[in-house]
Motif scaffolding. Structure first.
Motif, PDB file in Angstrom:
ATOM      1  N   ASN A   1     -32.086   6.432  20.758  1.00  0.00           N
ATOM      2  CA  ASN A   1     -33.266   5.808  20.149  1.00  0.00           C
ATOM      3  C   ASN A   1     -32.930   4.895  18.978  1.00  0.00           C
ATOM      4  O   ASN A   1     -33.825   4.372  18.320  1.00  0.00           O
TER       5      ASN A   1
ATOM      6  N   VAL B   1     -27.992  -5.093  22.737  1.00  0.00           N
ATOM      7  CA  VAL B   1     -28.902  -4.079  22.216  1.00  0.00           C
ATOM      8  C   VAL B   1     -29.616  -4.627  20.987  1.00  0.00           C
ATOM      9  O   VAL B   1     -28.978  -5.216  20.105  1.00  0.00           O
ATOM     10  N   ARG B   2     -30.920  -4.467  20.960  1.00  0.00           N
ATOM     11  CA  ARG B   2     -31.647  -4.684  19.712  1.00  0.00           C
ATOM     12  C   ARG B   2     -31.399  -3.451  18.861  1.00  0.00           C
ATOM     13  O   ARG B   2     -31.872  -2.359  19.150  1.00  0.00           O
TER      14      ARG B   2
ATOM     15  N   GLN C   1     -32.407  -0.623  21.485  1.00  0.00           N
ATOM     16  CA  GLN C   1     -33.287  -0.982  22.601  1.00  0.00           C
ATOM     17  C   GLN C   1     -32.610  -2.076  23.421  1.00  0.00           C
ATOM     18  O   GLN C   1     -32.114  -3.064  22.864  1.00  0.00           O
ATOM     19  N   ARG C   2     -32.567  -1.888  24.722  1.00  0.00           N
ATOM     20  CA  ARG C   2     -31.984  -2.914  25.571  1.00  0.00           C
ATOM     21  C   ARG C   2     -32.745  -4.220  25.395  1.00  0.00           C
ATOM     22  O   ARG C   2     -33.981  -4.233  25.321  1.00  0.00           O
ATOM     23  N   THR C   3     -32.007  -5.314  25.303  1.00  0.00           N
ATOM     24  CA  THR C   3     -32.681  -6.595  25.118  1.00  0.00           C
ATOM     25  C   THR C   3     -31.980  -7.706  25.889  1.00  0.00           C
ATOM     26  O   THR C   3     -30.786  -7.623  26.176  1.00  0.00           O
TER      27      THR C   3
ATOM     28  N   PHE D   1     -36.305  -1.161  13.231  1.00  0.00           N
ATOM     29  CA  PHE D   1     -35.964  -2.282  14.100  1.00  0.00           C
ATOM     30  C   PHE D   1     -36.462  -3.596  13.507  1.00  0.00           C
ATOM     31  O   PHE D   1     -37.603  -3.714  13.084  1.00  0.00           O
TER      32      PHE D   1
ATOM     33  N   VAL E   1     -27.067   1.496  26.115  1.00  0.00           N
ATOM     34  CA  VAL E   1     -28.159   2.021  25.293  1.00  0.00           C
ATOM     35  C   VAL E   1     -28.276   3.532  25.448  1.00  0.00           C
ATOM     36  O   VAL E   1     -28.343   4.273  24.461  1.00  0.00           O
TER      37      VAL E   1
ATOM     38  N   ASP F   1     -28.128  -0.863  30.228  1.00  0.00           N
ATOM     39  CA  ASP F   1     -28.824   0.429  30.241  1.00  0.00           C
ATOM     40  C   ASP F   1     -27.866   1.561  29.895  1.00  0.00           C
ATOM     41  O   ASP F   1     -28.210   2.467  29.128  1.00  0.00           O
TER      42      ASP F   1
END
Length: 599
Positions: free
Chosen positions: A357, A550-551, A360-362, A299, A351, A348
């Motif tokens: 994995n 999403v990150r 990540q939600r951002t 990430f 993701v 959500d």
């Protein structure tokens, strides 16, 4: 696989050279054919263990990083070329061709922020044996900033006034003004140094056809050998200052779909590394369970986002321009409508169902490094709130067809993305979310080469943005986000005037944002500067110019037989390829010493 077939061919050739008497004798021995097979198998095994195989979705077009047409070119070039320094995953700088990282304490950084002095490592040679010196760094600056070259990395060097070779191992850079972004030039994948003695005769317009673009001379652990049938082959660089790398051969193959590339590493086991495997969660889990490799997620600052077009993609100016600033979008120009769309999208679900994995939600456009984020920015999924905002803005379903309208205009949007299974599923989920609040979405899928094209004639590109929404992944490729955050400046709006070469494809213009960016470009205090970037991040979120989804991690497939792979989000995945080796393999020091002594 080319080295495998090469071994087979050489073994066949050696048998042809055996005299007839010898062949008759071989035929009289019943156990000899079994021994020949054993020798051949051993040769194939040795060839396999000495060859590193890399897989990519796109085929490299050049090995000159400053003329790159996409990530695949940086990845391939980084096998050969090196910068002065690069960055570890946490953002810390590490020297590569530089002897040390410049600091105020060692005299490398001036107190006024106007100069930086780099000390270079001694005894570094290009793969053709020529010495690497400060003159190569000066030349690289001249190359990158030559208007006729039109280097893709030029932005990273714009703040420089001059670059001087103080002596063969010292480079001094003087900036036009105090520059907190002193580390941008000559670092990471945008900072690879070119050899002056190779390129000095082909500057200007001739550089695009220079043979060295496809047959480079570098300082890295491997040297270019050949390219055939979409496979680029590199050999160990005997001149490499750290000694010979573990693998004798590196084969880079492009043009594979993400699934095929991942399958070959994770299930079939006939390749070692597959770059950026954009697969849905289920396929990724199934392939990883085959036992031949692992999925690695790194990430950084990259964010999969939805861009909203503030201009009208359907209106055409007298000059033939669509999505022109002078023609505001009929409803996306209203920030309340943009906020409603933000509320309506369920990150959500995206993701959990699509990324797992690997994402990540951002709610941050600048999620990393952490000092640039604003913890007060909250993500809220609320179709109810979205409906209230749209009702208040006067967009209602007047004819009961399920689509909101106002003054005869219905809320219909074209949503484009580059073709990719992950994005296609995301498109579908967003289409369903927006339908629940009365917005109709038509999905467009564009081949990646067209979507990311810089060709002014390619109207399906992200900068032309002849749609209402578009989705793609982007972020800062260095820990310093100044260039990335400049994409939303007023003077960076993509238009017919600049042939759609500017990055502000949302057509966003806010003098308050511009002022913050200008302050950050001059602020030498790290804490104050981080706060300015956080304010920019907040302003873009409040204005809903872009919707971060999403990150997204850089997801690679890595063979279980491989170790030493240490991916960083701030450089190409191949940045440390010289340290890659087979698991449990003995050190290469003995072989290196032997190779050096035999010269």
């Amino acid at each position: 696989m080319k080295s495998f077939w090469l071994v087979r061919r050489l073994l066949s050739a050696s048998l042809v050279g055996i005299p007839l008497v010898g062949l008759l004798w071989l035929g009289s021995c019943t156990r000899q054919p079994e021994k020949i097979d054993t020798v051949e198998e051993q040769a194939n095994k040795e060839a396999d263990e000495s060859t590193l195989r890399l897989l990519y979705s796109r085929i490299p077009t050049t090995l000159n990083p400053h003329l790159a047409n996409g990530f695949q070119d940086f990845e391939a070039a980084r096998i050969v070329y090196e910068p002065l320094a690069t960055y570890e995953e946490n953002g810390d700088m590490v020297p590569v061709l530089a002897a040390v990282i410049p600091t105020p304490e060692n005299g490398g950084l001036s107190k006024d922020g106007r100069t930086v002095t780099w000390k270079l490592k001694p005894d570094v040679r290009w793969s053709d044996g020529q010495p690497f010196t400060a003159e190569d760094v000066v030349f690289t600056y001249q190359f990158v900033t030559d208007p006729q070259v039109a280097a893709v990395t030029e932005t990273y060097y714009e703040a420089i006034a001059k670059v001087e070779a103080v002596d063969p191992l010292t480079v001094k850079i003087t900036f036009k003004a105090p520059n907190p972004s002193w580390a941008l030039p000559f670092t990471g994948q945008n900072g690879m140094i070119l050899p002056k003695h190779v390129f000095s005769q082909v500057l200007g317009g001739n550089v695009r056809v220079a043979p060295a673009n496809l047959a480079p001379i570098g300082t890295g652990p491997y040297r270019f050998l050949t390219v055939a049938d979409g496979v680029w082959t590199f050999g160990a660089n005997e001149q490499y200052r750290e000694g010979l790398p573990y693998f004798k051969i590196v084969e880079l193959e492009g043009g594979l779909t993400p699934y095929v590339a991942a399958r070959r590493v994770l299930r079939d086991g006939d390749a070692d590394f597959a770059h950026n495997i954009q697969l849905n969660r289920r396929d990724r889990i199934d392939l990883a369970g085959a036992g031949q490799g692992t999925v690695s997620a790194t990430f950084g600052s990259y964010v999969e986002r939805v861009m909203l077009n503030l201009s009208d993609p359907d209106k055409v100016t007298k000059d033939g321009e669509r999505s022109a600033v002078k023609n505001p979008h009929p409803f996306l120009s209203d920030v309340q409508v943009r906020k409603a769309i933000d509320y309506a999208i369920n990150r959500d679900t995206i993701v959990d169902e699509v990324y797992g994995n690997a994402g990540q939600r951002t709610n941050q456009l600048l999620p990393f490094p952490q000092k640039y984020t604003n913890p007060a920015l909250y993500y809220v999924y609320s179709p109810e709130q979205a409906n209230k905002l749209l009702d208040k803005a006067g967009w209602v379903d007047s004819n009961n067809n399920g689509i909101r309208d106002k003054d005869g205009v219905e809320m219909r949007m074209a949503f484009q993305t580059p073709i990719n299974p992950v994005r296609q599923r995301t498109q579908t989920l967003i289409k369903e979310d927006l339908a629940k609040v009365g917005i109709d979405v038509t999905i467009r899928r564009v081949i990646p080469e067209d979507f990311f094209s810089a060709d002014p004639a390619q109207t399906r590109s992200l900068n032309h943005f002849y749609a209402d929404m578009q989705e793609y992944n982007a972020g800062s490729d260095t820990p310093d986000p100044s260039i990335y955050m400049s994409w939303w400046l007023c003077d960076q709006v993509a238009s017919i005037k600049n042939q759609w070469q500017k990055p502000n494809n949302a057509r966003y213009c806010n003098p308050e944002y511009d002022k913050l960016w200008q302050q950050a470009s001059r602020e030498l205090n790290p804490e104050k500067r981080a706060n300015l970037f956080a304010q920019m991040n907040t302003l873009l979120m409040q204005n809903v110019v872009v919707i971060p989804l999403v990150r997204r991690a850089v997801v690679n497939a890595v063979s279980d037989r491989l170790e030493g792979v240490d991916v960083t989000p701030w450089d190409a995945s191949t940045w440390d390829i010289g340290t890659w080796r087979l698991v449990g393999a003995p050190g290469a020091e003995d072989e290196t010493t032997e190779g050096k002594n035999s010269n």
